[in-house]
Design an enzyme around this catalytic site. Structure first.
Site, PDB file in Angstrom:
ATOM      1  N   ASP A 146      -0.178  -3.850   6.458  1.00  0.00           N
ATOM      2  CA  ASP A 146      -0.781  -3.401   7.714  1.00  0.00           C
ATOM      3  C   ASP A 146      -2.217  -3.875   7.875  1.00  0.00           C
ATOM      4  OD1 ASP A 146       1.587  -2.109   8.193  1.00  0.00           O
ATOM      5  OD2 ASP A 146       0.814  -0.092   7.874  1.00  0.00           O
ATOM      6  N   HIS A 193       1.429   3.966   1.969  1.00  0.00           N
ATOM      7  CA  HIS A 193       1.940   4.739   3.093  1.00  0.00           C
ATOM      8  C   HIS A 193       3.465   4.868   3.036  1.00  0.00           C
ATOM      9  CE1 HIS A 193      -1.871   4.225   5.765  1.00  0.00           C
ATOM     10  NE2 HIS A 193      -1.991   5.163   4.855  1.00  0.00           N
ATOM     11  N   HIS A 228      -7.429  -0.866   5.560  1.00  0.00           N
ATOM     12  CA  HIS A 228      -6.420   0.045   6.128  1.00  0.00           C
ATOM     13  C   HIS A 228      -6.223   1.209   5.167  1.00  0.00           C
ATOM     14  CE1 HIS A 228      -2.835   1.363   8.235  1.00  0.00           C
ATOM     15  NE2 HIS A 228      -2.114   1.233   7.130  1.00  0.00           N
ATOM     16  N   HIS A 244       4.780  -4.587  11.132  1.00  0.00           N
ATOM     17  CA  HIS A 244       5.098  -3.877  12.371  1.00  0.00           C
ATOM     18  C   HIS A 244       5.206  -4.838  13.552  1.00  0.00           C
ATOM     19  CE1 HIS A 244       4.622   0.301  10.967  1.00  0.00           C
ATOM     20  NE2 HIS A 244       3.693  -0.194  10.172  1.00  0.00           N
ATOM     21  N   ASP A 282       5.921   4.789   5.088  1.00  0.00           N
ATOM     22  CA  ASP A 282       6.827   3.826   5.721  1.00  0.00           C
ATOM     23  C   ASP A 282       6.852   2.486   4.988  1.00  0.00           C
ATOM     24  OD1 ASP A 282       4.184   3.379   6.631  1.00  0.00           O
ATOM     25  OD2 ASP A 282       4.892   2.333   8.412  1.00  0.00           O
ATOM     26  N   HIS A 283       6.161   2.401   3.845  1.00  0.00           N
ATOM     27  CA  HIS A 283       6.197   1.203   3.011  1.00  0.00           C
ATOM     28  C   HIS A 283       6.781   1.476   1.631  1.00  0.00           C
ATOM     29  CE1 HIS A 283       3.620  -1.383   5.664  1.00  0.00           C
ATOM     30  NE2 HIS A 283       3.424  -0.185   6.179  1.00  0.00           N
ATOM     31  N   HIS A 313       0.845  -1.192   0.000  1.00  0.00           N
ATOM     32  CA  HIS A 313       0.000   0.000   0.000  1.00  0.00           C
ATOM     33  C   HIS A 313       0.882   1.243   0.000  1.00  0.00           C
ATOM     34  CE1 HIS A 313       0.778  -0.596   4.295  1.00  0.00           C
ATOM     35  NE2 HIS A 313       0.325   0.613   4.543  1.00  0.00           N
TER      36      HIS A 313
END
Length: 259
Positions: A131, A57, A114, A169, A59-60, A55
């Site tokens: 996530d 975001h 998410h 995570h 941090d990905h 996805h």
């Protein structure tokens, strides 16, 4: 058989490096930060083939550009319905990613919730889910919906119990705390907490974990269990008619009272 290497990033992210017994080639899942990935590849002398993105975001996806500077040949697989930097292969539900050099393939699953276009990669008895699901928990809803996320989890619950779950995570111990709010008498949670503390104290991750372990400890997969239903109805202050309502009540409760 694939082998999966854990690359920690940021405070609690995991980037996954998928390789095999030969450890000559690899595929990277959700590289939010390029530096630890580059260090791992160099140390192990693994040639990366592709990036698998779940996805959008930061941090990905934050490490994609830097990795392409060093390895411009990389293919970038990602959800078709989200904006993924440098994506070369847009994916949607039912697609298959063939990794010939690793003798592996992964089915693409739509697990929106998410985020609105979140996907997961399932194959080789493994699930790379970003996530969507965590140890004893699930992701927050951002630009997806609670109904979508509930449907995604119900879909994942149909996978074999032996499936190894590689989420993004290290949230398991914290999530167990909330799960104990939901099911204070669940002894499987007590056992899992003890096991997780042992892993963390030894400097090891609580991920991956078996999907079967989630069936007995993750409240968001246990919305059919009488004790979970009773707790959700107590929180809601009313009778709840569907598992989707029970799920939404638990997720909102966690968002507003626990996190």
């Amino acid at each position: 058989m694939i082998q999966v290497i854990n690359i920690p990033a940021f405070a609690d992210n995991y980037i996954w490096l998928i390789t095999n017994e030969e450890r000559k080639f690899g595929v990277i899942v959700d590289p939010g930060d390029a530096e630890p990935v580059l260090a791992e590849l160099a140390q192990r002398q693994i040639e990366p083939l592709a990036l698998l993105i779940t996805h959008h975001h930061r941090d990905h996806v934050g490490g994609i550009a830097k990795l392409l500077e060093v390895y411009p040949h990389l293919m970038v697989y990602g959800p078709a319905h989200e904006t993924i930097p440098h994506r070369t292969h847009p994916l949607q539900d039912g697609d298959t990613v063939e990794l010939a050099e690793l003798k592996a393939s992964f089915q693409v699953l739509d697990v929106s919730g998410h985020t609105a276009g979140h996907i997961a990669y399932y194959g080789e008895e493994s699930l790379f889910c970003g996530d969507t699901i965590f140890g004893c928990g699930c992701g927050r809803v951002f630009d997806g919906s609670l109904d979508q996320l509930h449907a995604a989890l119900q879909r994942l619950a149909k996978l074999p119990a032996s499936t190894l779950v590689y989420c993004a995570h290290e949230y398991t111990i914290d999530n167990i705390g909330f799960a104990k709010w939901v099911e204070p008498d669940n002894q499987d949670l007590d056992l899992r907490l003890e096991e997780c503390w042992q892993l963390r104290e030894a400097g090891r991750a609580t991920v991956p974990f078996s999907l079967g372990n989630e069936f007995i400890t993750n409240p968001f997969l246990r919305t059919h269990i009488p004790e979970v239903i009773a707790k959700a109805e107590k929180v809601a202050g009313r009778e709840l008619q569907t598992q989707a309502e029970i799920f939404a009540t638990l997720r909102i409760w966690k968002d507003t009272e626990y996190d």
